[in-house]
Each structure stands twice: as C-alpha cells, then as structure tokens.
Scaffold this motif. Structure first.
Motif, PDB file in Angstrom:
ATOM      1  N   CYS A  89      33.123   8.158  38.101  1.00 43.55           N
ATOM      2  CA  CYS A  89      34.095   7.072  37.975  1.00 43.55           C
ATOM      3  C   CYS A  89      33.611   6.001  37.003  1.00 43.55           C
ATOM      4  CB  CYS A  89      34.373   6.444  39.339  1.00 43.55           C
ATOM      5  SG  CYS A  89      35.245   7.534  40.493  1.00 43.55           S
ATOM      6  N   THR A  90      32.317   5.740  36.978  1.00 40.01           N
ATOM      7  CA  THR A  90      31.778   4.757  36.042  1.00 40.01           C
ATOM      8  C   THR A  90      31.980   5.196  34.606  1.00 40.01           C
ATOM      9  OG1 THR A  90      30.116   3.999  37.640  1.00 40.01           O
ATOM     10  CG2 THR A  90      29.705   3.529  35.318  1.00 40.01           C
ATOM     11  N   LEU A  91      31.674   6.438  34.313  1.00 40.25           N
ATOM     12  CA  LEU A  91      31.837   6.949  32.947  1.00 40.25           C
ATOM     13  C   LEU A  91      33.308   6.952  32.535  1.00 40.25           C
ATOM     14  CD1 LEU A  91      29.325   9.939  33.063  1.00 40.25           C
ATOM     15  CD2 LEU A  91      28.984   7.720  31.960  1.00 40.25           C
ATOM     16  N   ALA A  92      34.179   7.417  33.435  1.00 40.59           N
ATOM     17  CA  ALA A  92      35.602   7.467  33.110  1.00 40.59           C
ATOM     18  C   ALA A  92      36.186   6.062  32.965  1.00 40.59           C
ATOM     19  CB  ALA A  92      36.359   8.242  34.186  1.00 40.59           C
ATOM     20  N   ALA A  93      35.826   5.161  33.863  1.00 39.11           N
ATOM     21  CA  ALA A  93      36.353   3.800  33.809  1.00 39.11           C
ATOM     22  C   ALA A  93      35.896   3.088  32.540  1.00 39.11           C
ATOM     23  CB  ALA A  93      35.897   3.022  35.043  1.00 39.11           C
ATOM     24  N   TYR A  94      34.654   3.298  32.133  1.00 37.79           N
ATOM     25  CA  TYR A  94      34.144   2.673  30.905  1.00 37.79           C
ATOM     26  C   TYR A  94      34.899   3.193  29.681  1.00 37.79           C
ATOM     27  CZ  TYR A  94      30.804   1.192  27.338  1.00 37.79           C
ATOM     28  OH  TYR A  94      30.219   0.623  26.231  1.00 37.79           O
ATOM     29  N   ALA A  95      35.180   4.484  29.682  1.00 38.67           N
ATOM     30  CA  ALA A  95      35.929   5.064  28.558  1.00 38.67           C
ATOM     31  C   ALA A  95      37.348   4.498  28.501  1.00 38.67           C
ATOM     32  CB  ALA A  95      35.962   6.581  28.689  1.00 38.67           C
ATOM     33  N   PRO A 140      28.655  21.327  50.742  1.00 39.97           N
ATOM     34  CA  PRO A 140      29.285  21.176  49.426  1.00 39.97           C
ATOM     35  C   PRO A 140      30.766  21.508  49.416  1.00 39.97           C
ATOM     36  CG  PRO A 140      27.145  22.223  49.190  1.00 39.97           C
ATOM     37  CD  PRO A 140      27.421  22.136  50.663  1.00 39.97           C
ATOM     38  N   ALA A 141      31.202  22.441  50.248  1.00 38.28           N
ATOM     39  CA  ALA A 141      32.627  22.780  50.301  1.00 38.28           C
ATOM     40  C   ALA A 141      33.453  21.608  50.812  1.00 38.28           C
ATOM     41  CB  ALA A 141      32.841  23.999  51.199  1.00 38.28           C
ATOM     42  N   ILE A 142      32.872  20.790  51.700  1.00 41.57           N
ATOM     43  CA  ILE A 142      33.599  19.620  52.204  1.00 41.57           C
ATOM     44  C   ILE A 142      33.714  18.556  51.118  1.00 41.57           C
ATOM     45  CG2 ILE A 142      33.657  17.844  53.984  1.00 41.57           C
ATOM     46  CD1 ILE A 142      31.898  19.607  55.721  1.00 41.57           C
ATOM     47  N   GLY A 143      32.651  18.365  50.356  1.00 44.90           N
ATOM     48  CA  GLY A 143      32.612  17.253  49.424  1.00 44.90           C
ATOM     49  C   GLY A 143      33.148  17.542  48.036  1.00 44.90           C
ATOM     50  N   LEU A 144      33.146  18.796  47.609  1.00 47.96           N
ATOM     51  CA  LEU A 144      33.501  19.115  46.224  1.00 47.96           C
ATOM     52  C   LEU A 144      34.887  18.626  45.820  1.00 47.96           C
ATOM     53  CD1 LEU A 144      32.436  20.428  43.666  1.00 47.96           C
ATOM     54  CD2 LEU A 144      33.376  22.618  44.454  1.00 47.96           C
ATOM     55  N   PRO A 145      35.926  18.746  46.651  1.00 49.30           N
ATOM     56  CA  PRO A 145      37.249  18.267  46.213  1.00 49.30           C
ATOM     57  C   PRO A 145      37.338  16.756  46.027  1.00 49.30           C
ATOM     58  CG  PRO A 145      37.463  19.839  48.025  1.00 49.30           C
ATOM     59  CD  PRO A 145      36.026  19.470  47.929  1.00 49.30           C
ATOM     60  N   TYR A 146      36.307  16.006  46.442  1.00 56.34           N
ATOM     61  CA  TYR A 146      36.387  14.548  46.395  1.00 56.34           C
ATOM     62  C   TYR A 146      35.384  13.910  45.429  1.00 56.34           C
ATOM     63  CZ  TYR A 146      38.923  15.291  50.782  1.00 56.34           C
ATOM     64  OH  TYR A 146      39.811  15.717  51.731  1.00 56.34           O
ATOM     65  N   VAL A 147      34.707  14.705  44.608  1.00 56.34           N
ATOM     66  CA  VAL A 147      33.656  14.132  43.759  1.00 56.34           C
ATOM     67  C   VAL A 147      34.220  13.228  42.669  1.00 56.34           C
ATOM     68  CG1 VAL A 147      32.011  15.989  44.196  1.00 56.34           C
ATOM     69  CG2 VAL A 147      33.647  16.209  42.315  1.00 56.34           C
ATOM     70  N   ALA A 148      35.486  13.369  42.341  1.00 61.54           N
ATOM     71  CA  ALA A 148      36.144  12.470  41.388  1.00 61.54           C
ATOM     72  C   ALA A 148      37.225  11.699  42.134  1.00 61.54           C
ATOM     73  CB  ALA A 148      36.742  13.241  40.221  1.00 61.54           C
ATOM     74  N   SER A 149      37.314  10.402  41.880  1.00 68.53           N
ATOM     75  CA  SER A 149      38.249   9.552  42.614  1.00 68.53           C
ATOM     76  C   SER A 149      39.102   8.751  41.648  1.00 68.53           C
ATOM     77  CB  SER A 149      37.477   8.597  43.537  1.00 68.53           C
ATOM     78  OG  SER A 149      38.323   7.620  44.082  1.00 68.53           O
ATOM     79  N   ALA A 150      40.420   8.939  41.714  1.00 70.05           N
ATOM     80  CA  ALA A 150      41.328   8.161  40.884  1.00 70.05           C
ATOM     81  C   ALA A 150      41.285   6.684  41.267  1.00 70.05           C
ATOM     82  CB  ALA A 150      42.754   8.704  41.029  1.00 70.05           C
ATOM     83  N   PHE A 151      41.149   6.410  42.548  1.00 72.87           N
ATOM     84  CA  PHE A 151      41.059   5.025  42.999  1.00 72.87           C
ATOM     85  C   PHE A 151      39.806   4.350  42.449  1.00 72.87           C
ATOM     86  CE2 PHE A 151      39.462   2.018  46.236  1.00 72.87           C
ATOM     87  CZ  PHE A 151      40.433   1.049  46.100  1.00 72.87           C
ATOM     88  N   GLY A 152      38.688   5.065  42.452  1.00 74.57           N
ATOM     89  CA  GLY A 152      37.453   4.508  41.919  1.00 74.57           C
ATOM     90  C   GLY A 152      37.556   4.231  40.425  1.00 74.57           C
ATOM     91  N   ILE A 153      38.181   5.143  39.689  1.00 68.98           N
ATOM     92  CA  ILE A 153      38.358   4.945  38.247  1.00 68.98           C
ATOM     93  C   ILE A 153      39.220   3.715  37.988  1.00 68.98           C
ATOM     94  CG2 ILE A 153      39.366   5.937  36.155  1.00 68.98           C
ATOM     95  CD1 ILE A 153      38.627   8.698  37.261  1.00 68.98           C
ATOM     96  N   PHE A 154      40.309   3.580  38.716  1.00 71.39           N
ATOM     97  CA  PHE A 154      41.195   2.427  38.537  1.00 71.39           C
ATOM     98  C   PHE A 154      40.472   1.119  38.860  1.00 71.39           C
ATOM     99  CE2 PHE A 154      43.964  -0.601  40.760  1.00 71.39           C
ATOM    100  CZ  PHE A 154      44.802  -0.969  39.711  1.00 71.39           C
TER     101      PHE A 154
END
Length: 275
Positions: A89-95, A140-154
């Motif tokens: 989220c930090t990398l995406a938000a900075y971009a 990892p199966a529980i967490g993998l779908p959530y490693v990227a967050s649109a809310f965090g990027i925003f």
C-alpha cells in the motif's frame, strides 16, 4: 439572538443523545460478557450483587481448546497480512500521490471500485485459487487474498498528497533516490496514519471468521475466531460462562490496542480527509 442559536443547540442535544445511545448499545454486550465470564454458570442469566467472583471459567475455556496454538496462528496471520499490506500500500499510494503516468486516474478508480466489492463475493474464486496453488488449510491461504488493500492505498494516498513537494526536492538535492525519499520523508510523516490503519487491519483480520472457516480444516492452521466455535458445538449444551470467558480472552488484545492508540486512530482518519 436566542432564536438563532436554538436550532443549533437542539441539533447538538440530538447528536449527543444519539452518541450515548450508540455507546450503550455497543457496551451492553461487553458488560454482559464480562459479568458472565467472572461469575459461576448459574449467574449467567440472572444478576446478583452477592454473586461470587471466579476465574474458573477462564481456566476451563483455556483447557477446552488449544488456545495457545490459536493465538499463535492468529498473531502470525495478522502480522504477516499487516506487513504485506503496509509495503504494497505504501508503494502504490506513493505512486498515485506523486507520479503522473498514463491511466493513473483510471487505475486509481479501479482501486476505489474494490472498496465497493464485499470480500464474501470472492470466496468461491479465492477458494479455487488457493486449491490450484496447493495451500489449502494453511495460514498463507487465509492471508493471501488480503495482502493488498484498496482502503490502505486510499488512506495513505490522501496522506501523502498533503506532504509539500518541496520536501521531495530538498531530499533529491541531497542525493536521495525515490525510495529513500519515500522512506525518509513520507513514511515518518505518515506514522499516525500507519497506526490507525494497523488497528483497522489487525482488528478486521483478528475477527474474520467466514473465510478462515472455509479454507481451514485442522487445528494447526485455525485462528481464534474459528477455534471459538468448539464451545457452541458440544453435546452438553451451551455454557455461556465459558463462552464469554473465551470471547474476552480473544478480544482483550484488540480492546487494549484501541484504548492505547485511540487518539492516533481518530486523528489519523480526520487527517486523511484533507486533500
């Protein structure tokens, strides 16, 4: 003059009454759970000032399920998800906040569109994906779908946009690379927002139940929320005292974290609304 301020005063009274109503509705179950957890089972459905206090419910709850393993699984899960989310989220938000590239507006709109999609809608496809990867019934199966967050990027993008561009120029003059500018300028200034987002992320994934229930089958990979169902599936009926004790043990870390960081939590979301 009093007539001018009367509507404003009435609105303030209504807002205050509504806030107190919501507070009572939220705290009532917590008060009941606390009362029941510290008293014998016979006082779970009746109140008495002379009811004896006991810690046996917590001991019985701890022995009824492998809570040590559940706590470890949950800690590993929420920590791994949070670290991955903060990095991505930090990398995406900075971009999105500082770079102009073709399709930036459309890409950010796609990110925001993900906020309107309930995670439950994607359960079937996520389950198939985890099966193809061969990681079903794992943390990892529980967490993998959530490693990227649109809310965090925003949230981080809104924060990074408030940073003066002159700080970028000053850091670049000193020879800092783009990643060094991000690490030394933006991340420290966004620290309160990171705290607020961490509370949101940890609380959500700490309490998440449906997806972990579907994707796990063994004790070795179950988090706390799934482990709690053992208390409602016994043949001896439901013991509310033990259930409340187990629930308090599960929610205590979240309550403590919120009480410690509530000021940063509120201030960060207020700041995120400033463009």
């Amino acid at each position: 003059m009093s007539d001018v301020y009367a509507p404003r005063g009435t609105a303030r009274v209504i807002e205050t009454a509504g806030a107190w109503l919501l507070a009572v509705l939220w705290i009532a179950p917590l008060v009941y759970a606390t009362w029941t957890a510290f008293h014998p089972s016979e006082f779970a459905t009746r109140f008495s000032l002379f009811a004896p206090l006991t810690l046996d419910n917590f001991a019985r709850a701890w022995e009824a399920a492998p809570f040590a393993r559940y706590f470890l699984n949950t800690f590993v899960l929420v920590t791994g998800i949070l670290v991955a989310q903060i990095v991505l989220c930090t990398l995406a938000a900075y971009a999105f906040a500082r770079y102009e590239f073709p399709g930036a507006t459309l890409a950010f709109a796609v990110v925001l569109a993900q906020l309107m999609i309930m995670p439950d809608v994607l359960i079937v496809e996520n389950y198939k994906t985890m099966g193809r990867l061969g990681i079903l019934d794992t943390i990892p199966a529980i967490g993998l779908p959530y490693v990227a967050s649109a809310f965090g990027i925003f949230l981080l993008r809104q924060t990074f946009k408030t940073v003066p561009k002159e700080l970028d120029d000053a850091a670049k003059v000193e020879g800092a690379s783009p990643l060094q500018v991000l690490w030394r300028v933006y991340v420290p200034l966004g620290r309160p927002v990171y705290v607020a987002y961490a509370l949101v992320s940890v609380s959500y994934h700490w309490n998440n139940f449906l997806w972990p229930l579907i994707v796990t089958n063994s004790v070795e990979s179950r988090p706390l929320t799934v482990g709690l169902q053992v208390f409602s599936s016994t043949d001896q009926g439901i013991d509310w005292s033990i259930i409340c004790a187990a629930t308090l043990m599960t929610s205590a870390p979240l309550l403590l974290g919120f009480l410690l960081f509530q000021r940063q939590f509120v201030q960060s979301f207020m700041r995120a609304g400033i463009r």
